[in-house]
Write an enzyme that holds these catalytic residues in place. Structure first.
Site, PDB file in Angstrom:
ATOM      1  N   HIS A 160       0.841  -1.215   0.000  1.00 32.59           N
ATOM      2  CA  HIS A 160       0.000   0.000   0.000  1.00 32.59           C
ATOM      3  C   HIS A 160       0.871   1.258   0.000  1.00 32.59           C
ATOM      4  O   HIS A 160       0.484   2.298   0.505  1.00 32.59           O
ATOM      5  CB  HIS A 160      -0.954   0.022   1.195  1.00 32.59           C
ATOM      6  CG  HIS A 160      -1.703  -1.260   1.375  1.00 32.59           C
ATOM      7  ND1 HIS A 160      -2.931  -1.497   0.792  1.00 32.59           N
ATOM      8  CD2 HIS A 160      -1.369  -2.392   2.032  1.00 32.59           C
ATOM      9  CE1 HIS A 160      -3.334  -2.721   1.108  1.00 32.59           C
ATOM     10  NE2 HIS A 160      -2.400  -3.290   1.850  1.00 32.59           N
ATOM     11  N   SER A 281      17.055  20.519 -17.502  1.00 29.05           N
ATOM     12  CA  SER A 281      15.952  21.422 -17.804  1.00 29.05           C
ATOM     13  C   SER A 281      16.508  22.630 -18.524  1.00 29.05           C
ATOM     14  O   SER A 281      17.617  23.088 -18.238  1.00 29.05           O
ATOM     15  CB  SER A 281      15.274  21.857 -16.510  1.00 29.05           C
ATOM     16  OG  SER A 281      14.602  23.086 -16.708  1.00 29.05           O
ATOM     17  N   LYS A 287      18.250  20.967 -12.340  1.00 28.80           N
ATOM     18  CA  LYS A 287      17.423  19.773 -12.563  1.00 28.80           C
ATOM     19  C   LYS A 287      18.149  18.607 -13.206  1.00 28.80           C
ATOM     20  O   LYS A 287      18.985  18.768 -14.074  1.00 28.80           O
ATOM     21  CB  LYS A 287      16.231  20.125 -13.469  1.00 28.80           C
ATOM     22  CG  LYS A 287      15.218  20.992 -12.764  1.00 28.80           C
ATOM     23  CD  LYS A 287      14.282  20.174 -11.913  1.00 28.80           C
ATOM     24  CE  LYS A 287      13.073  19.817 -12.741  1.00 28.80           C
ATOM     25  NZ  LYS A 287      12.123  19.027 -12.048  1.00 28.80           N
ATOM     26  N   GLU A 294      10.196   8.164 -17.356  1.00 30.39           N
ATOM     27  CA  GLU A 294       8.881   8.753 -17.666  1.00 30.39           C
ATOM     28  C   GLU A 294       8.396   8.308 -19.045  1.00 30.39           C
ATOM     29  O   GLU A 294       7.221   7.979 -19.230  1.00 30.39           O
ATOM     30  CB  GLU A 294       8.960  10.279 -17.594  1.00 30.39           C
ATOM     31  CG  GLU A 294       9.186  10.794 -16.187  1.00 30.39           C
ATOM     32  CD  GLU A 294       9.544  12.272 -16.189  1.00 30.39           C
ATOM     33  OE1 GLU A 294       8.649  13.078 -15.942  1.00 30.39           O
ATOM     34  OE2 GLU A 294      10.709  12.614 -16.454  1.00 30.39           O
TER      35      GLU A 294
END
Ligand code: ARG
Length: 465
Positions: A160, A281, A287, A294
Protein backbone atom coordinates in the site's frame (compact mmCIF):
# COMPACT_ATOMS: atom_id res chain seq x y z
CA UNK A 1 -8.60 3.80 -67.04
CA UNK A 2 -7.01 2.30 -63.99
CA UNK A 3 -3.31 2.65 -63.45
CA UNK A 4 -1.40 -0.33 -64.77
CA UNK A 5 -0.41 -1.36 -61.23
CA UNK A 6 -4.05 -1.84 -60.28
CA UNK A 7 -4.66 -5.54 -59.74
CA UNK A 8 -8.29 -5.72 -60.84
CA UNK A 9 -8.33 -3.89 -64.20
CA UNK A 10 -10.54 -6.43 -65.99
CA UNK A 11 -13.78 -5.87 -64.13
CA UNK A 12 -13.60 -2.08 -63.86
CA UNK A 13 -13.97 0.60 -66.51
CA UNK A 14 -13.85 3.79 -64.38
CA UNK A 15 -10.80 5.12 -62.62
CA UNK A 16 -10.64 4.75 -58.83
CA UNK A 17 -11.25 8.09 -57.11
CA UNK A 18 -8.17 9.76 -55.74
CA UNK A 19 -9.66 9.88 -52.25
CA UNK A 20 -10.15 6.11 -52.38
CA UNK A 21 -6.62 5.55 -53.63
CA UNK A 22 -5.34 7.58 -50.70
CA UNK A 23 -7.53 5.75 -48.20
CA UNK A 24 -6.71 2.37 -49.61
CA UNK A 25 -2.96 2.76 -49.87
CA UNK A 26 -0.97 0.96 -47.19
CA UNK A 27 2.56 1.23 -48.57
CA UNK A 28 3.35 4.03 -46.11
CA UNK A 29 3.43 1.41 -43.40
CA UNK A 30 3.43 -2.06 -44.96
CA UNK A 31 6.61 -1.44 -46.96
CA UNK A 32 8.57 -2.79 -44.04
CA UNK A 33 7.12 -6.18 -44.97
CA UNK A 34 8.72 -6.10 -48.42
CA UNK A 35 11.47 -8.61 -47.70
CA UNK A 36 8.94 -10.98 -46.14
CA UNK A 37 6.70 -10.58 -49.19
CA UNK A 38 9.62 -11.45 -51.47
CA UNK A 39 10.48 -14.49 -49.32
CA UNK A 40 6.83 -15.57 -49.61
CA UNK A 41 6.91 -15.16 -53.37
CA UNK A 42 10.12 -17.18 -53.63
CA UNK A 43 8.46 -19.94 -51.64
CA UNK A 44 5.30 -19.71 -53.73
CA UNK A 45 7.13 -20.16 -57.02
CA UNK A 46 8.56 -23.39 -55.64
CA UNK A 47 5.01 -24.59 -55.06
CA UNK A 48 4.05 -23.47 -58.60
CA UNK A 49 7.00 -25.42 -60.02
CA UNK A 50 6.17 -28.53 -58.00
CA UNK A 51 2.63 -28.41 -59.42
CA UNK A 52 3.94 -27.95 -62.97
CA UNK A 53 2.90 -24.32 -63.53
CA UNK A 54 6.45 -23.03 -63.89
CA UNK A 55 9.40 -24.61 -65.66
CA UNK A 56 12.80 -24.98 -64.06
CA UNK A 57 14.14 -22.20 -66.28
CA UNK A 58 11.28 -19.88 -65.33
CA UNK A 59 11.87 -20.54 -61.65
CA UNK A 60 15.57 -19.78 -62.04
CA UNK A 61 14.80 -16.53 -63.82
CA UNK A 62 12.15 -15.49 -61.29
CA UNK A 63 14.35 -16.40 -58.40
CA UNK A 64 17.28 -14.37 -59.71
CA UNK A 65 15.02 -11.41 -60.28
CA UNK A 66 13.53 -11.70 -56.80
CA UNK A 67 17.02 -11.71 -55.28
CA UNK A 68 17.77 -8.58 -57.28
CA UNK A 69 14.46 -6.99 -56.32
CA UNK A 70 15.19 -7.75 -52.68
CA UNK A 71 18.52 -5.94 -53.01
CA UNK A 72 16.90 -2.96 -54.69
CA UNK A 73 14.32 -2.77 -51.93
CA UNK A 74 17.04 -2.95 -49.27
CA UNK A 75 19.16 -0.22 -50.84
CA UNK A 76 16.20 1.99 -51.63
CA UNK A 77 16.51 1.70 -55.43
CA UNK A 78 13.06 0.18 -55.66
CA UNK A 79 10.30 1.96 -53.78
CA UNK A 80 6.50 1.94 -54.00
CA UNK A 81 4.80 4.42 -56.29
CA UNK A 82 1.87 6.48 -55.03
CA UNK A 83 -0.31 4.39 -57.31
CA UNK A 84 0.76 1.09 -55.74
CA UNK A 85 -1.95 0.05 -53.33
CA UNK A 86 0.13 -2.08 -51.02
CA UNK A 87 3.43 -3.88 -50.63
CA UNK A 88 2.15 -6.86 -52.63
CA UNK A 89 1.04 -4.86 -55.66
CA UNK A 90 4.21 -2.74 -55.61
CA UNK A 91 6.43 -5.81 -55.59
CA UNK A 92 4.38 -7.54 -58.28
CA UNK A 93 4.89 -4.43 -60.43
CA UNK A 94 8.60 -4.56 -59.64
CA UNK A 95 8.88 -8.20 -60.63
CA UNK A 96 6.92 -7.65 -63.85
CA UNK A 97 9.18 -4.71 -64.72
CA UNK A 98 12.11 -7.12 -64.46
CA UNK A 99 10.82 -10.32 -66.09
CA UNK A 100 7.94 -9.06 -68.19
CA UNK A 101 4.19 -9.51 -67.78
CA UNK A 102 4.06 -12.99 -69.30
CA UNK A 103 6.28 -14.60 -66.73
CA UNK A 104 5.67 -12.14 -63.86
CA UNK A 105 1.95 -12.48 -64.35
CA UNK A 106 2.08 -16.23 -63.66
CA UNK A 107 3.18 -15.78 -60.07
CA UNK A 108 -0.18 -14.57 -58.83
CA UNK A 109 -1.75 -17.96 -59.60
CA UNK A 110 -3.01 -19.85 -56.58
CA UNK A 111 -2.51 -17.12 -54.03
CA UNK A 112 -4.27 -13.99 -52.91
CA UNK A 113 -3.10 -10.95 -51.08
CA UNK A 114 -5.30 -12.26 -48.30
CA UNK A 115 -3.21 -15.35 -47.63
CA UNK A 116 -0.05 -13.40 -48.45
CA UNK A 117 -0.59 -10.70 -45.85
CA UNK A 118 -1.73 -13.20 -43.25
CA UNK A 119 1.59 -15.01 -43.73
CA UNK A 120 3.81 -11.96 -43.85
CA UNK A 121 2.57 -10.48 -40.62
CA UNK A 122 3.48 -13.77 -38.94
CA UNK A 123 6.97 -14.09 -40.41
CA UNK A 124 7.64 -10.43 -39.64
CA UNK A 125 6.50 -10.71 -36.02
CA UNK A 126 8.43 -13.96 -35.56
CA UNK A 127 11.63 -12.13 -36.57
CA UNK A 128 10.93 -9.11 -34.41
CA UNK A 129 10.01 -11.26 -31.44
CA UNK A 130 13.61 -12.53 -31.40
CA UNK A 131 14.94 -8.97 -31.32
CA UNK A 132 12.60 -8.09 -28.47
CA UNK A 133 13.50 -11.29 -26.64
CA UNK A 134 17.19 -10.35 -26.77
CA UNK A 135 16.48 -6.86 -25.47
CA UNK A 136 14.42 -8.26 -22.58
CA UNK A 137 17.20 -10.76 -21.80
CA UNK A 138 19.62 -7.83 -21.59
CA UNK A 139 17.42 -6.24 -18.94
CA UNK A 140 17.08 -9.49 -17.00
CA UNK A 141 20.85 -9.82 -17.12
CA UNK A 142 21.33 -6.28 -15.78
CA UNK A 143 18.82 -6.85 -12.97
CA UNK A 144 20.56 -10.09 -12.01
CA UNK A 145 23.98 -8.42 -12.00
CA UNK A 146 22.65 -5.56 -9.88
CA UNK A 147 21.11 -8.05 -7.46
CA UNK A 148 24.46 -9.76 -7.16
CA UNK A 149 26.20 -6.43 -6.48
CA UNK A 150 23.65 -5.42 -3.84
CA UNK A 151 23.09 -8.90 -2.53
CA UNK A 152 22.78 -8.20 1.19
CA UNK A 153 21.80 -4.54 1.33
CA UNK A 154 18.48 -3.89 3.07
CA UNK A 155 15.77 -1.46 2.04
CA UNK A 156 12.21 -0.76 3.14
CA UNK A 157 9.67 -3.12 1.62
CA UNK A 158 6.25 -1.63 1.04
CA UNK A 159 2.64 -2.65 0.73
CA UNK A 160 0.00 0.00 0.00
CA UNK A 161 3.09 2.18 -0.52
CA UNK A 162 3.56 2.20 3.27
CA UNK A 163 6.55 0.72 5.06
CA UNK A 164 5.78 -2.95 5.58
CA UNK A 165 8.81 -5.16 6.25
CA UNK A 166 12.52 -4.84 5.60
CA UNK A 167 13.65 -6.57 2.42
CA UNK A 168 16.85 -6.87 0.46
CA UNK A 169 17.40 -4.51 -2.43
CA UNK A 170 18.50 -7.56 -4.43
CA UNK A 171 15.16 -9.25 -3.72
CA UNK A 172 13.26 -6.18 -4.88
CA UNK A 173 15.28 -5.89 -8.07
CA UNK A 174 14.70 -9.53 -8.92
CA UNK A 175 10.98 -9.06 -8.35
CA UNK A 176 11.16 -6.96 -11.51
CA UNK A 177 13.09 -9.67 -13.37
CA UNK A 178 10.68 -12.57 -12.91
CA UNK A 179 7.68 -11.02 -14.70
CA UNK A 180 9.98 -10.42 -17.66
CA UNK A 181 11.05 -14.06 -17.58
CA UNK A 182 7.38 -14.99 -17.82
CA UNK A 183 6.92 -12.53 -20.68
CA UNK A 184 9.66 -14.38 -22.54
CA UNK A 185 7.90 -17.68 -21.79
CA UNK A 186 4.76 -16.16 -23.24
CA UNK A 187 6.63 -15.06 -26.32
CA UNK A 188 8.02 -18.57 -26.72
CA UNK A 189 4.57 -20.15 -26.45
CA UNK A 190 3.16 -17.52 -28.82
CA UNK A 191 5.84 -18.52 -31.33
CA UNK A 192 4.54 -22.08 -31.52
CA UNK A 193 1.06 -20.76 -32.37
CA UNK A 194 2.35 -18.09 -34.76
CA UNK A 195 4.53 -20.48 -36.75
CA UNK A 196 1.78 -21.79 -39.04
CA UNK A 197 1.49 -20.83 -42.67
CA UNK A 198 -1.69 -19.32 -44.14
CA UNK A 199 -0.21 -19.56 -47.66
CA UNK A 200 -2.36 -21.69 -49.95
CA UNK A 201 -5.61 -20.47 -48.41
CA UNK A 202 -6.06 -18.11 -51.34
CA UNK A 203 -8.70 -15.42 -50.88
CA UNK A 204 -10.62 -17.57 -48.40
CA UNK A 205 -11.56 -20.95 -49.85
CA UNK A 206 -8.24 -22.52 -50.79
CA UNK A 207 -6.92 -23.21 -54.25
CA UNK A 208 -7.98 -25.58 -57.01
CA UNK A 209 -4.46 -25.63 -58.48
CA UNK A 210 -3.18 -28.55 -56.41
CA UNK A 211 -0.36 -26.46 -54.95
CA UNK A 212 1.30 -28.10 -51.99
CA UNK A 213 1.16 -25.61 -49.09
CA UNK A 214 3.85 -27.60 -47.30
CA UNK A 215 6.34 -26.39 -49.88
CA UNK A 216 5.72 -22.78 -48.84
CA UNK A 217 5.51 -23.56 -45.15
CA UNK A 218 8.83 -25.42 -45.26
CA UNK A 219 10.55 -22.78 -47.36
CA UNK A 220 9.50 -20.10 -44.87
CA UNK A 221 10.69 -22.16 -41.93
CA UNK A 222 7.20 -22.52 -40.51
CA UNK A 223 5.78 -25.59 -38.79
CA UNK A 224 2.91 -26.50 -41.13
CA UNK A 225 0.16 -25.00 -43.27
CA UNK A 226 -2.96 -23.89 -41.46
CA UNK A 227 -5.83 -26.36 -41.37
CA UNK A 228 -8.66 -24.04 -42.43
CA UNK A 229 -8.36 -21.55 -45.27
CA UNK A 230 -11.05 -19.24 -43.85
CA UNK A 231 -9.34 -19.15 -40.48
CA UNK A 232 -5.97 -18.75 -42.18
CA UNK A 233 -6.98 -15.56 -44.00
CA UNK A 234 -9.30 -13.95 -41.48
CA UNK A 235 -7.90 -14.63 -38.02
CA UNK A 236 -5.58 -12.18 -36.34
CA UNK A 237 -5.56 -13.70 -32.85
CA UNK A 238 -1.86 -14.36 -33.28
CA UNK A 239 -1.31 -10.66 -33.97
CA UNK A 240 -3.47 -9.66 -31.01
CA UNK A 241 -1.62 -12.07 -28.73
CA UNK A 242 1.69 -10.58 -29.78
CA UNK A 243 0.26 -7.13 -29.02
CA UNK A 244 -0.85 -8.36 -25.60
CA UNK A 245 2.57 -9.77 -24.75
CA UNK A 246 4.16 -6.53 -25.95
CA UNK A 247 1.73 -4.63 -23.72
CA UNK A 248 2.62 -6.77 -20.73
CA UNK A 249 6.33 -6.19 -21.31
CA UNK A 250 5.77 -2.44 -21.41
CA UNK A 251 3.48 -2.55 -18.38
CA UNK A 252 6.09 -4.49 -16.45
CA UNK A 253 8.71 -1.90 -17.41
CA UNK A 254 6.37 0.91 -16.40
CA UNK A 255 6.02 -0.43 -12.87
CA UNK A 256 9.77 -0.26 -12.32
CA UNK A 257 9.90 3.06 -14.19
CA UNK A 258 7.41 4.54 -11.74
CA UNK A 259 9.53 3.42 -8.77
CA UNK A 260 12.65 4.87 -10.34
CA UNK A 261 10.92 8.23 -10.75
CA UNK A 262 9.88 8.21 -7.10
CA UNK A 263 13.20 6.88 -5.83
CA UNK A 264 15.09 9.65 -7.65
CA UNK A 265 13.14 12.41 -5.86
CA UNK A 266 14.80 14.42 -3.09
CA UNK A 267 12.23 13.11 -0.61
CA UNK A 268 13.17 9.51 -1.27
CA UNK A 269 16.79 9.91 -2.27
CA UNK A 270 17.18 6.19 -2.88
CA UNK A 271 19.01 6.53 -6.18
CA UNK A 272 21.00 8.81 -8.43
CA UNK A 273 20.59 8.58 -12.18
CA UNK A 274 23.66 8.57 -14.39
CA UNK A 275 24.13 11.70 -16.49
CA UNK A 276 23.99 9.63 -19.67
CA UNK A 277 20.52 8.38 -18.77
CA UNK A 278 18.89 11.55 -17.47
CA UNK A 279 18.09 14.94 -18.89
CA UNK A 280 18.36 18.52 -17.73
CA UNK A 281 15.95 21.42 -17.80
CA UNK A 282 16.21 24.31 -20.23
CA UNK A 283 15.30 26.78 -17.49
CA UNK A 284 16.16 25.20 -14.13
CA UNK A 285 19.91 24.60 -13.99
CA UNK A 286 19.72 22.33 -10.94
CA UNK A 287 17.42 19.77 -12.56
CA UNK A 288 18.22 16.18 -13.38
CA UNK A 289 15.14 14.55 -14.75
CA UNK A 290 14.19 10.87 -15.04
CA UNK A 291 12.90 11.28 -18.60
CA UNK A 292 13.87 7.76 -19.62
CA UNK A 293 11.69 6.32 -16.87
CA UNK A 294 8.88 8.75 -17.67
CA UNK A 295 8.91 7.89 -21.36
CA UNK A 296 8.97 4.20 -20.47
CA UNK A 297 5.91 4.76 -18.29
CA UNK A 298 4.16 6.67 -21.07
CA UNK A 299 4.97 4.09 -23.75
CA UNK A 300 2.96 1.56 -21.78
CA UNK A 301 -0.12 3.74 -22.19
CA UNK A 302 0.46 4.10 -25.88
CA UNK A 303 1.08 0.39 -26.38
CA UNK A 304 -2.06 -0.53 -24.44
CA UNK A 305 -3.82 1.81 -26.87
CA UNK A 306 -2.39 -0.14 -29.79
CA UNK A 307 -3.65 -3.38 -28.28
CA UNK A 308 -7.14 -2.11 -27.49
CA UNK A 309 -7.45 -0.51 -30.93
CA UNK A 310 -6.57 -3.81 -32.54
CA UNK A 311 -8.98 -5.78 -30.34
CA UNK A 312 -11.76 -3.32 -31.19
CA UNK A 313 -11.02 -3.74 -34.88
CA UNK A 314 -11.28 -7.52 -34.58
CA UNK A 315 -14.42 -7.52 -32.48
CA UNK A 316 -17.50 -8.80 -34.34
CA UNK A 317 -15.68 -8.91 -37.66
CA UNK A 318 -17.50 -11.47 -39.79
CA UNK A 319 -15.62 -14.15 -41.73
CA UNK A 320 -13.63 -14.21 -43.87
CA UNK A 321 -11.16 -11.47 -44.90
CA UNK A 322 -12.34 -7.89 -44.49
CA UNK A 323 -10.30 -4.84 -45.35
CA UNK A 324 -10.53 -3.84 -41.70
CA UNK A 325 -7.73 -6.36 -41.21
CA UNK A 326 -5.33 -4.03 -42.96
CA UNK A 327 -5.47 -1.96 -39.77
CA UNK A 328 -3.82 -4.70 -37.70
CA UNK A 329 -0.38 -3.72 -38.90
CA UNK A 330 0.23 -0.23 -37.60
CA UNK A 331 -0.76 -1.34 -34.11
CA UNK A 332 1.88 -4.04 -33.90
CA UNK A 333 4.46 -2.05 -35.84
CA UNK A 334 4.09 0.69 -33.24
CA UNK A 335 4.52 -1.85 -30.45
CA UNK A 336 7.62 -3.36 -32.05
CA UNK A 337 9.17 0.05 -32.76
CA UNK A 338 8.53 1.40 -29.30
CA UNK A 339 9.72 -1.67 -27.44
CA UNK A 340 12.91 -1.62 -29.49
CA UNK A 341 13.32 2.06 -28.62
CA UNK A 342 12.50 1.83 -24.94
CA UNK A 343 14.21 -1.38 -23.87
CA UNK A 344 17.85 -0.41 -24.56
CA UNK A 345 17.40 3.02 -22.95
CA UNK A 346 15.63 1.60 -19.92
CA UNK A 347 18.19 -1.17 -19.51
CA UNK A 348 21.04 1.33 -19.75
CA UNK A 349 19.40 3.52 -17.13
CA UNK A 350 18.92 0.58 -14.75
CA UNK A 351 22.49 -0.65 -15.28
CA UNK A 352 23.86 2.76 -14.27
CA UNK A 353 21.64 3.46 -11.25
CA UNK A 354 23.57 4.50 -8.18
CA UNK A 355 21.91 3.35 -4.98
CA UNK A 356 22.20 5.28 -1.73
CA UNK A 357 22.51 2.08 0.23
CA UNK A 358 23.08 3.87 3.56
CA UNK A 359 19.80 5.65 3.26
CA UNK A 360 18.02 2.49 2.17
CA UNK A 361 19.38 0.66 5.20
CA UNK A 362 18.51 3.51 7.55
CA UNK A 363 14.92 3.56 6.32
CA UNK A 364 14.54 -0.22 6.30
CA UNK A 365 13.40 -0.30 9.92
CA UNK A 366 11.37 2.93 9.81
CA UNK A 367 7.61 2.82 10.15
CA UNK A 368 7.76 -0.03 12.71
CA UNK A 369 8.52 -2.43 9.90
CA UNK A 370 9.86 -4.97 12.42
CA UNK A 371 6.48 -5.39 14.11
CA UNK A 372 5.70 -8.58 12.20
CA UNK A 373 9.01 -9.99 13.41
CA UNK A 374 7.98 -9.34 17.01
CA UNK A 375 4.62 -11.04 16.42
CA UNK A 376 6.27 -14.04 14.76
CA UNK A 377 8.83 -14.20 17.59
CA UNK A 378 5.90 -14.44 20.04
CA UNK A 379 4.41 -17.22 17.91
CA UNK A 380 7.69 -19.09 18.28
CA UNK A 381 7.17 -18.70 22.08
CA UNK A 382 3.88 -20.57 21.52
CA UNK A 383 1.64 -17.50 21.71
CA UNK A 384 -1.35 -17.84 19.34
CA UNK A 385 -0.86 -15.42 16.42
CA UNK A 386 -4.08 -13.61 17.25
CA UNK A 387 -2.70 -12.68 20.67
CA UNK A 388 0.77 -12.05 19.29
CA UNK A 389 -0.72 -9.53 16.83
CA UNK A 390 -2.58 -7.81 19.68
CA UNK A 391 0.48 -7.63 21.96
CA UNK A 392 2.67 -6.30 19.17
CA UNK A 393 0.01 -3.76 18.28
CA UNK A 394 0.19 -2.46 21.85
CA UNK A 395 3.97 -2.23 21.61
CA UNK A 396 3.74 -0.24 18.37
CA UNK A 397 1.10 2.08 19.87
CA UNK A 398 3.33 2.67 22.90
CA UNK A 399 6.39 3.37 20.77
CA UNK A 400 4.46 5.69 18.50
CA UNK A 401 2.97 7.62 21.42
CA UNK A 402 6.41 8.09 22.95
CA UNK A 403 8.22 8.86 19.73
CA UNK A 404 10.40 5.75 19.96
CA UNK A 405 11.58 3.12 17.53
CA UNK A 406 10.75 -0.43 18.64
CA UNK A 407 14.32 -1.16 19.74
CA UNK A 408 14.33 2.03 21.83
CA UNK A 409 11.62 0.74 24.15
CA UNK A 410 13.32 -0.28 27.44
CA UNK A 411 13.23 -3.77 28.94
CA UNK A 412 11.04 -2.51 31.78
CA UNK A 413 8.63 -0.88 29.35
CA UNK A 414 8.49 -4.07 27.24
CA UNK A 415 7.56 -6.20 30.25
CA UNK A 416 5.03 -3.58 31.31
CA UNK A 417 3.32 -3.78 27.92
CA UNK A 418 3.16 -7.56 28.20
CA UNK A 419 5.02 -10.04 30.42
CA UNK A 420 5.83 -12.21 27.40
CA UNK A 421 7.87 -9.37 25.87
CA UNK A 422 11.13 -10.41 27.54
CA UNK A 423 14.46 -8.81 26.57
CA UNK A 424 15.04 -11.84 24.31
CA UNK A 425 12.71 -10.22 21.79
CA UNK A 426 15.59 -7.89 20.89
CA UNK A 427 17.12 -10.65 18.79
CA UNK A 428 14.49 -9.94 16.12
CA UNK A 429 14.50 -6.18 16.54
CA UNK A 430 17.15 -5.72 13.90
CA UNK A 431 16.81 -5.37 10.17
CA UNK A 432 19.48 -7.96 9.48
CA UNK A 433 17.89 -10.46 11.89
CA UNK A 434 14.50 -9.91 10.31
CA UNK A 435 15.78 -10.40 6.78
CA UNK A 436 17.84 -13.44 7.74
CA UNK A 437 14.82 -15.07 9.33
CA UNK A 438 12.76 -14.89 6.11
CA UNK A 439 14.44 -17.89 4.60
CA UNK A 440 11.28 -19.74 3.59
CA UNK A 441 10.70 -20.44 -0.11
CA UNK A 442 10.86 -17.26 -2.18
CA UNK A 443 11.72 -15.16 0.87
CA UNK A 444 14.03 -12.17 1.17
CA UNK A 445 16.94 -13.85 2.99
CA UNK A 446 20.32 -13.82 1.27
CA UNK A 447 20.15 -17.60 0.82
CA UNK A 448 16.84 -17.41 -1.06
CA UNK A 449 18.04 -14.50 -3.21
CA UNK A 450 21.11 -16.53 -4.13
CA UNK A 451 18.77 -19.31 -5.28
CA UNK A 452 17.04 -16.83 -7.56
CA UNK A 453 20.31 -15.54 -8.93
CA UNK A 454 21.41 -19.06 -9.87
CA UNK A 455 18.04 -19.79 -11.47
CA UNK A 456 18.24 -16.59 -13.52
CA UNK A 457 21.84 -17.26 -14.43
CA UNK A 458 20.73 -20.48 -16.11
CA UNK A 459 18.65 -18.27 -18.41
CA UNK A 460 21.26 -15.53 -18.82
CA UNK A 461 24.72 -16.88 -17.96
CA UNK A 462 27.04 -14.29 -16.44
CA UNK A 463 29.03 -12.47 -19.09
CA UNK A 464 26.98 -14.02 -21.90
CA UNK A 465 25.55 -10.72 -23.17
N1 ARG B 1 -3.26 -4.70 -47.90
C1 ARG B 1 -4.17 -5.69 -47.39
C2 ARG B 1 -3.96 -5.91 -45.90
O1 ARG B 1 -3.06 -5.40 -45.38
C3 ARG B 1 -3.97 -6.98 -48.08
C4 ARG B 1 -4.64 -6.97 -49.37
C5 ARG B 1 -5.95 -7.59 -49.35
N2 ARG B 1 -6.82 -6.66 -49.97
C6 ARG B 1 -7.97 -7.02 -50.53
N3 ARG B 1 -8.64 -6.09 -51.08
N4 ARG B 1 -8.39 -8.24 -50.54
O2 ARG B 1 -4.74 -6.60 -45.27
Amino acid sequence: MNDSSNLWGGRFSAKTSEAVVNLSRSTDFDWRLAKYDIAGTKAHILALRAAGFLTEAEVTRLDKSLVELDKRVANGMFTPKPTDEDVHSALERGLIEMVGADLGGKVRAGRSRNDQIATLIRTYLLDESSVIREAVLDLIDVLTTLAQEHLSEPMPGRTHFQHAQPILLSHHLLAHAWPLVRDLDRLQEWKTRASFSPYGAGALAGTSLALDPNVVSDALGLTAPMANSIDATSSRDVVAEFAFIGSLISINLSRFAEEIIIWASAEFGYIKLADAYSTGSSIMPQKKNPDVAELTRAKAGRIIGDLTGLLATLKALPLAYNRDLQEDKEAVFDIVDNLKLVLPAFTGMVATLEFNTERLEELASAGYSLATDVAEWLVKQKVPFRDAHEITGKLVAFAEKNGLELDEVSDAELIAIHPLLTPDVREVLSVSGSIKSRSGAGGTSVSRVLDQISALRRLVPAGSR
